[in-house]
Design a protein around this motif. Structure first.
Motif, PDB file in Angstrom:
ATOM      1  N   HIS A   1     -15.657 -29.249   0.225  1.00 17.77           N
ATOM      2  CA  HIS A   1     -15.105 -30.595   0.100  1.00 17.77           C
ATOM      3  C   HIS A   1     -15.988 -31.598   0.828  1.00 17.77           C
ATOM      4  N   HIS A   2     -16.082 -32.804   0.259  1.00 19.29           N
ATOM      5  CA  HIS A   2     -16.802 -33.890   0.930  1.00 19.29           C
ATOM      6  C   HIS A   2     -15.792 -34.706   1.733  1.00 19.29           C
TER       7      HIS A   2
ATOM      8  N   HIS B   1      -8.168 -27.560  -0.913  1.00 15.27           N
ATOM      9  CA  HIS B   1      -9.041 -28.579  -1.487  1.00 15.27           C
ATOM     10  C   HIS B   1      -8.255 -29.504  -2.410  1.00 15.27           C
TER      11      HIS B   1
ATOM     12  N   HIS C   1      -7.219 -33.808  -2.396  1.00 15.80           N
ATOM     13  CA  HIS C   1      -7.457 -34.758  -3.483  1.00 15.80           C
ATOM     14  C   HIS C   1      -6.172 -35.319  -4.053  1.00 15.80           C
TER      15      HIS C   1
ATOM     16  N   GLY D   1     -15.269 -34.821  -5.226  1.00 18.23           N
ATOM     17  CA  GLY D   1     -16.009 -34.339  -4.079  1.00 18.23           C
ATOM     18  C   GLY D   1     -15.136 -33.586  -3.147  1.00 18.23           C
TER      19      GLY D   1
HETATM   20 ZN   LIG Z   1     -13.171 -32.320  -2.353  1.00 16.30          ZN
END
Ligand SMILES: [Zn+2]
Ligand SMILES: [Zn+2]
Length: 93
Positions: free
Chosen positions: A57-58, A79, A83, A93
């Motif tokens: 993950h960003h 994740h 989001h 991302g």
């Molecule tokens: Zn992500």
């Protein structure tokens, strides 16, 4: 697969792999041990394999920002949680 792969660098696979290896294939949020490459997954159902897949993950939701501190290893459930809570941002991302 990322939903818009053109935002990822050519070597994204290698970057993501090194992050996952540093994390020893554990989710940073829930600590679940995920499937390592080459691991025998024949005992897992398809949904178990999905659940145990480690993703990267960003942290700032910017796929172009691949500094180590921006990259967080997360299992697919954690994740997705990041989001869905941030609804204005698409799953990129
Ligand atoms: Zn992500
Ligand atoms: Zn997790």
């Amino acid at each position: 697969m990322p939903s818009n792969p053109q935002r990822y660098p050519d070597n994204w696979y290698e970057i993501a792999l090194s992050i996952k290896e540093q994390a020893q294939w554990c989710c940073r949020k829930c600590n679940m041990q995920c499937i390592r490459p080459g691991e025998d997954t024949s005992g897992f159902s398809k949904s178990e394999r999905m659940a145990k897949t480690l993703t990267v993950h960003h942290a700032n939701y910017t796929p172009e920002d691949n500094r180590t501190e921006n990259l967080i290893p997360l299992c697919s459930a954690c994740h997705l949680g990041y989001h869905t809570r941030k609804k204005s941002v698409r799953f990129v991302g």
